[in-house]
Scaffold this motif. Structure first.
Motif, PDB file in Angstrom:
ATOM      1  N   GLN A  17      -0.926  -1.957  -6.598  1.00 33.76           N
ATOM      2  CA  GLN A  17      -0.877  -0.501  -6.543  1.00 33.76           C
ATOM      3  C   GLN A  17       0.552  -0.090  -6.881  1.00 33.76           C
ATOM      4  O   GLN A  17       1.497  -0.479  -6.202  1.00 33.76           O
ATOM      5  CB  GLN A  17      -1.258  -0.005  -5.156  1.00 33.76           C
ATOM      6  N   ILE A  18       0.703   0.714  -7.923  1.00 37.14           N
ATOM      7  CA  ILE A  18       2.048   1.103  -8.339  1.00 37.14           C
ATOM      8  C   ILE A  18       2.369   2.551  -7.993  1.00 37.14           C
ATOM      9  O   ILE A  18       3.467   3.011  -8.237  1.00 37.14           O
ATOM     10  CB  ILE A  18       2.257   0.869  -9.848  1.00 37.14           C
ATOM     11  N   GLU A  19       1.415   3.262  -7.413  1.00 36.10           N
ATOM     12  CA  GLU A  19       1.673   4.635  -7.003  1.00 36.10           C
ATOM     13  C   GLU A  19       2.604   4.609  -5.793  1.00 36.10           C
ATOM     14  O   GLU A  19       2.354   3.911  -4.814  1.00 36.10           O
ATOM     15  CB  GLU A  19       0.364   5.322  -6.615  1.00 36.10           C
ATOM     16  N   PRO A  20       3.708   5.343  -5.848  1.00 33.11           N
ATOM     17  CA  PRO A  20       4.644   5.295  -4.718  1.00 33.11           C
ATOM     18  C   PRO A  20       4.050   5.921  -3.469  1.00 33.11           C
ATOM     19  O   PRO A  20       3.342   6.918  -3.533  1.00 33.11           O
ATOM     20  CB  PRO A  20       5.841   6.106  -5.220  1.00 33.11           C
ATOM     21  N   ASN A  21       4.330   5.313  -2.354  1.00 29.24           N
ATOM     22  CA  ASN A  21       3.869   5.824  -1.071  1.00 29.24           C
ATOM     23  C   ASN A  21       5.032   6.545  -0.407  1.00 29.24           C
ATOM     24  O   ASN A  21       5.977   5.923   0.051  1.00 29.24           O
ATOM     25  CB  ASN A  21       3.378   4.676  -0.190  1.00 29.24           C
ATOM     26  N   THR A  22       4.970   7.871  -0.365  1.00 29.90           N
ATOM     27  CA  THR A  22       6.054   8.655   0.226  1.00 29.90           C
ATOM     28  C   THR A  22       5.678   9.217   1.585  1.00 29.90           C
ATOM     29  O   THR A  22       6.394  10.055   2.112  1.00 29.90           O
ATOM     30  CB  THR A  22       6.451   9.810  -0.715  1.00 29.90           C
ATOM     31  N   ASP A  23       4.566   8.775   2.142  1.00 29.33           N
ATOM     32  CA  ASP A  23       4.151   9.281   3.447  1.00 29.33           C
ATOM     33  C   ASP A  23       5.154   8.930   4.538  1.00 29.33           C
ATOM     34  O   ASP A  23       5.277   9.655   5.517  1.00 29.33           O
ATOM     35  CB  ASP A  23       2.774   8.738   3.826  1.00 29.33           C
ATOM     36  N   TRP A  24       5.869   7.827   4.379  1.00 32.59           N
ATOM     37  CA  TRP A  24       6.830   7.432   5.396  1.00 32.59           C
ATOM     38  C   TRP A  24       7.881   8.521   5.582  1.00 32.59           C
ATOM     39  O   TRP A  24       8.381   8.745   6.678  1.00 32.59           O
ATOM     40  CB  TRP A  24       7.499   6.110   5.020  1.00 32.59           C
ATOM     41  N   PHE A  25       8.231   9.223   4.521  1.00 30.67           N
ATOM     42  CA  PHE A  25       9.256  10.262   4.599  1.00 30.67           C
ATOM     43  C   PHE A  25       8.755  11.451   5.415  1.00 30.67           C
ATOM     44  O   PHE A  25       9.443  11.943   6.305  1.00 30.67           O
ATOM     45  CB  PHE A  25       9.650  10.712   3.190  1.00 30.67           C
ATOM     46  N   PHE A  26       7.569  11.912   5.135  1.00 27.37           N
ATOM     47  CA  PHE A  26       7.038  13.082   5.816  1.00 27.37           C
ATOM     48  C   PHE A  26       6.572  12.748   7.226  1.00 27.37           C
ATOM     49  O   PHE A  26       6.588  13.605   8.098  1.00 27.37           O
ATOM     50  CB  PHE A  26       5.911  13.708   4.994  1.00 27.37           C
ATOM     51  N   ASN A  27       6.151  11.520   7.478  1.00 25.14           N
ATOM     52  CA  ASN A  27       5.775  11.117   8.829  1.00 25.14           C
ATOM     53  C   ASN A  27       6.995  10.965   9.721  1.00 25.14           C
ATOM     54  O   ASN A  27       6.870  10.920  10.934  1.00 25.14           O
ATOM     55  CB  ASN A  27       4.973   9.815   8.807  1.00 25.14           C
TER      56      ASN A  27
END
Length: 136
Positions: free
Chosen positions: A23-33
């Motif tokens: 999966q190459i889509e970046p996961n940016t949920d860590w920032f908003f969580n």
């Protein structure tokens, strides 16, 4: 090699011989969580970020501020465009905030309705807790 001698069979892994699905889509949920509940609503922040990233907002603010501080540093037409874009972004974010303002209350009511249907005793305890004492 015979099947009963499997424990002597060498395990050889060449490059690109394993699972190549990635999966190459970046996961940016860590920032908003990472946004603390007291600081704001992480869902609203994420939606606002999708409207205009923080870098985009800062860039527009910089152009407008520089045009005010030093009129020769930024083209007046570009500064006016940046100000208009900034006003548009602000309006979209304000609309987003007003749309999401009632969501916590709606979620709480839905959860209380579920609790009342599932466990009336616990519902009464919660209701008593919030109606018995004055608000702090």
């Amino acid at each position: 090699m015979t099947p009963w001698m499997w424990f002597w069979a060498p395990q050889l892994h060449l490059p690109f011989s394993g699972n190549l699905a990635q999966q190459i889509e970046p996961n940016t949920d860590w920032f908003f969580n990472g946004i603390q509940p007291k600081a704001g609503n992480a869902d609203v922040e994420k939606q606002a970020f999708n409207i205009a990233s923080y870098g985009k907002q800062l860039g527009l603010l910089t152009e407008v501020l520089l045009s005010i501080a030093d009129a020769e540093s930024v083209d007046p037409k570009k500064a006016a465009e940046s100000l208009a874009r900034l006003k548009e972004i602000r309006q979209k974010i304000e609309d987003l905030k007003s749309e999401n303002a009632a969501k916590p209350a709606e979620a709480a009511v839905a959860l209380l309705d579920k609790l009342r249907a599932d466990d009336r005793q616990q519902f009464d305890i919660v209701l008593q807790r919030y109606t018995a004492r004055p608000e702090t």
